[in-house]
Scaffold this active site. Structure first.
Site, PDB file in Angstrom:
ATOM      1  N   SER A 164      41.617 -69.919  58.850  1.00 36.53           N
ATOM      2  CA  SER A 164      40.472 -70.466  58.107  1.00 36.53           C
ATOM      3  C   SER A 164      39.701 -69.369  57.374  1.00 36.53           C
ATOM      4  CB  SER A 164      39.555 -71.269  59.031  1.00 36.53           C
ATOM      5  OG  SER A 164      38.815 -70.429  59.891  1.00 36.53           O
ATOM      6  N   HIS A 176      35.275 -59.557  63.093  1.00 39.28           N
ATOM      7  CA  HIS A 176      35.258 -59.677  64.549  1.00 39.28           C
ATOM      8  C   HIS A 176      34.147 -60.642  64.951  1.00 39.28           C
ATOM      9  CE1 HIS A 176      35.768 -58.546  68.730  1.00 39.28           C
ATOM     10  NE2 HIS A 176      34.456 -58.491  68.813  1.00 39.28           N
TER      11      HIS A 176
HETATM   12  C1  GAR Z   1      38.030 -65.942  63.928  1.00 37.12           C
HETATM   13  O1  GAR Z   1      36.947 -66.420  64.682  1.00 37.12           O
HETATM   14  C2  GAR Z   1      38.015 -64.420  63.894  1.00 37.12           C
HETATM   15  O2  GAR Z   1      36.738 -63.880  63.837  1.00 37.12           O
HETATM   16  C3  GAR Z   1      38.693 -64.105  65.199  1.00 37.12           C
HETATM   17  O3  GAR Z   1      39.706 -65.060  65.333  1.00 37.12           O
HETATM   18  C4  GAR Z   1      39.343 -66.253  64.633  1.00 37.12           C
HETATM   19  C5  GAR Z   1      40.449 -66.585  63.655  1.00 37.12           C
HETATM   20  O4  GAR Z   1      40.227 -67.827  63.051  1.00 37.12           O
HETATM   21  N1  GAR Z   1      39.212 -62.776  65.183  1.00 37.12           N
HETATM   22  C6  GAR Z   1      39.358 -62.033  66.283  1.00 37.12           C
HETATM   23  O5  GAR Z   1      39.096 -62.440  67.402  1.00 37.12           O
HETATM   24  C7  GAR Z   1      39.887 -60.630  66.051  1.00 37.12           C
HETATM   25  N2  GAR Z   1      40.069 -59.941  67.284  1.00 37.12           N
HETATM   26  P1  GAR Z   1      40.963 -68.155  61.677  1.00 37.12           P
HETATM   27  O6  GAR Z   1      42.459 -67.909  61.896  1.00 37.12           O
HETATM   28  O7  GAR Z   1      40.692 -69.616  61.453  1.00 37.12           O
HETATM   29  O8  GAR Z   1      40.398 -67.283  60.612  1.00 37.12           O
END
Ligand code: GAR
Length: 210
Positions: A13, A109
């Site tokens: 996302s 993060h």
């Molecule tokens: C997001 O919340 C991002 O901040 C987190 O994973 C999620 C991915 O969502 N990232 C971490 O935890 C990095 N260590 P997305 O695939 O929908 O962007």
């Protein structure tokens, strides 16, 4: 224009928010490719539907972190990006990889760094009793979740919040934050000063509150 490669591991996302920011912002920029360590990442299918080239570099195909990171770097370098944007990319990268993209590698993060590096940040925030949670867009350095900060977004923690509630509230801010950072990068407004602090020309505040 400014060339971005986006790295994902799952839903994607934040990657979608980056792609939308480039398209809707009329930026002189493009997302050249979306790269994932997971062949079946949902975000890869979305990117393909948008006509964006996708590449999978499955980490299980490699016998070491070094070998995986070398293959990842080859996949990235084929697109000659100015910036590599980590967007829910869940592999820890080796110092060799990080140094290769020094000043060009950016991560989001889901915590207000330096609080709560690592995994399960929403649970960590609830366990810590904090009243504000948030997210940080930062340059990646060899120390996990510790590089120069580009922007931070805040959300309130509410009494009945579960980790999922908090994650969902924060995700809206993540999308907003990454879109802004991508615009600053595309417009060439971002620099690091001698103290390794981020400077963004024409921006007074890099803090956002939901
Ligand atoms: C997001 O919340 C991002 O901040 C987190 O994973 C999620 C991915 O969502 N990232 C971490 O935890 C990095 N260590 P997305 O695939 O929908 O962007």
């Amino acid at each position: 224009g400014c060339r971005f490669v986006v790295l994902i591991s799952g839903r994607g996302s934040n990657m979608q928010a980056i792609v939308n920011a480039v398209h809707e912002g009329g930026l002189a920029a493009q997302v050249c490719a979306v790269v994932s360590n997971k062949v079946d990442a949902a975000g890869l299918a979305w990117a393909r539907d948008q006509g964006i080239p996708t590449v999978a570099v499955p980490h299980r195909d490699y016998s070491s972190r070094e070998a995986f990171d070398a293959a990842l770097a080859d996949a990235i370098d084929a697109w000659q990006p100015h910036y590599v944007l980590l967007a829910g990319f869940m592999r820890v990268l080796t110092p060799v990889f990080v140094e290769r993209y020094s000043g060009r590698l950016i991560n989001i993060h889901p915590s207000i760094l330096p609080a709560f590096p690592g995994l399960h940040t929403h649970q960590q925030a609830l366990a810590g009793g904090v009243q504000w949670h948030g997210c940080t867009v930062h340059f990646v350095t060899p120390v996990l979740d510790h590089g120069p900060i580009l922007a931070q977004g805040l959300v309130p923690v509410l009494a009945e919040d579960t980790p999922d509630d908090l994650a969902a509230r924060l995700l809206q801010v993540e999308h907003r934050l990454y879109a802004d950072v991508v615009r600053w990068l595309a417009e060439g407004r971002v620099a690091l000063d001698a103290m390794q602090r981020v400077q963004v020309r024409g921006v007074d505040s890099r803090a956002f509150v939901l």
